[in-house]
Design an enzyme around this catalytic site. Sequence first.
Site, mmCIF file in Angstrom:
data_model
loop_
_atom_site.group_PDB
_atom_site.id
_atom_site.type_symbol
_atom_site.label_atom_id
_atom_site.label_comp_id
_atom_site.label_asym_id
_atom_site.label_seq_id
_atom_site.Cartn_x
_atom_site.Cartn_y
_atom_site.Cartn_z
ATOM 1 N N PRO A 143 0.864 -1.193 0.011
ATOM 2 C CG PRO A 143 0.095 -1.214 2.010
ATOM 3 C CD PRO A 143 0.596 -2.010 1.191
ATOM 4 C CD GLU A 189 0.728 -5.809 11.122
ATOM 5 O OE1 GLU A 189 0.929 -4.757 10.845
ATOM 6 O OE2 GLU A 189 -0.178 -6.394 11.551
ATOM 7 N NE ARG A 238 -8.406 -4.758 -20.573
ATOM 8 C CZ ARG A 238 -9.382 -5.265 -21.229
ATOM 9 N NH1 ARG A 238 -9.789 -6.565 -20.881
ATOM 10 N NH2 ARG A 238 -10.132 -4.552 -22.193
ATOM 11 C CG ASP A 293 -10.512 -0.908 -22.293
ATOM 12 O OD1 ASP A 293 -11.658 -1.027 -22.560
ATOM 13 O OD2 ASP A 293 -9.679 -2.194 -22.000
HETATM 14 N N1 SAM Z 1 1.414 -2.944 7.665
HETATM 15 C C1 SAM Z 1 1.495 -2.645 6.197
HETATM 16 C C2 SAM Z 1 1.150 -1.049 5.716
HETATM 17 O O1 SAM Z 1 0.409 -0.540 6.741
HETATM 18 O O2 SAM Z 1 1.791 -0.380 5.057
HETATM 19 C C3 SAM Z 1 0.057 -3.443 5.504
HETATM 20 C C4 SAM Z 1 0.492 -4.709 5.244
HETATM 21 S S1 SAM Z 1 -0.978 -5.573 4.614
HETATM 22 C C5 SAM Z 1 -2.112 -6.020 5.783
HETATM 23 C C6 SAM Z 1 -0.142 -7.133 3.946
HETATM 24 C C7 SAM Z 1 0.118 -7.098 2.683
HETATM 25 O O3 SAM Z 1 -0.957 -6.950 1.922
HETATM 26 C C8 SAM Z 1 1.142 -6.138 2.036
HETATM 27 O O4 SAM Z 1 2.365 -6.515 2.520
HETATM 28 C C9 SAM Z 1 0.783 -5.950 0.620
HETATM 29 O O5 SAM Z 1 1.487 -7.028 -0.008
HETATM 30 C C10 SAM Z 1 -0.650 -6.156 0.406
HETATM 31 N N2 SAM Z 1 -1.252 -5.151 0.263
HETATM 32 C C11 SAM Z 1 -2.356 -4.561 1.089
HETATM 33 N N3 SAM Z 1 -2.865 -3.337 0.739
HETATM 34 C C12 SAM Z 1 -2.399 -3.278 -0.483
HETATM 35 C C13 SAM Z 1 -2.454 -2.344 -1.437
HETATM 36 N N4 SAM Z 1 -3.226 -1.295 -1.401
HETATM 37 N N5 SAM Z 1 -1.557 -2.460 -2.541
HETATM 38 C C14 SAM Z 1 -0.987 -3.320 -3.057
HETATM 39 N N6 SAM Z 1 -0.739 -4.263 -1.945
HETATM 40 C C15 SAM Z 1 -1.448 -4.221 -0.834
#
Ligand code: SAM
Length: 258
Positions: free
Chosen positions: A89, A116, A153, A168
């Site tokens: 994220p 996490e 795509r 698109d």
């Molecule tokens: N503690 C982390 C933070 O707040 O940045 C979030 C961890 S999340 C619960 C677990 C995993 O989900 C991340 O390591 C990532 O691989 C994936 N993930 C969660 N949200 C995402 C997003 N918006 N985009 C891409 N990957 C995401």
Amino acid sequence: MRFDIVTIFPAMVEQVLSAGIVGRAISRGTLDVTVHDLRDFTTDRHRVVDDVPYGGGPGMVLKPEPIFRALETIERDGGARPLVLLTSPQGTRLTQEVVQRLSRAAHLVLLCGRYEGVDERVRCRVDEEISIGDYVLSGGEVPALVIVDAIARLVPGVVGDQQSVADDSFSRGLLDFPQYTRPAEMVPPADGPAVVAGTMKVPDVLLSGNHAEIRRWRKREAVSRTLARRPDLLDTATLDDEERAILRTLKEQEHERH
Ligand code: SAM
């Protein structure tokens, strides 16, 4: 194009990849996708991939060594060095522009985090972190699937008609025009909002068989939709002369109304 996805839930990823356009492209060999179980790169009897965070706090963290081993194996088998993407994220926000850029790579590796997230040291082997939006999911599997689908795509031969990809939303900075199919006319649903009544008949122009008119109507709809819903896109959109003229007229009409 080749993709390698590293995850602790391979079945979840494989299930989605087997369906639809992407599934067919994999069967035909247009896309080469391998899903790796991160646990296959552990060395202990219990195949442990996570551990508690240093410094305390809730949750678990994905250990770095299995991820490094997975990358070594993929790179050893794959020839030229792939582009390694970590789903996160905190990464670059995925847009159609980013998708277009990533689609120029011949080989992508997607790392799916969980819990996490991954141990910070993994980042030294990552070329780019990609986020699919400003919200937090439980794992990187859905983001990895989003990334693969959006890129696929754009790979020649994956979508049957390349014109549909060119039309698109976002491909040139415009939202797509509205689509209709049969029946040409229908009774509005009894519980539908009143405004629906007006949209139950397919616009006459689409039934006219006049291709020049249809093309112009679609351009007008695409430009007016973008202006109404996502005017920010118009700042960088690549418009042709006809679309620029349509936009000018729409803006003048809007100006006169106010
Ligand atoms: N503690 C982390 C933070 O707040 O940045 C979030 C961890 S999340 C619960 C677990 C995993 O989900 C991340 O390591 C990532 O691989 C994936 N993930 C969660 N949200 C995402 C997003 N918006 N985009 C891409 N990957 C995401």
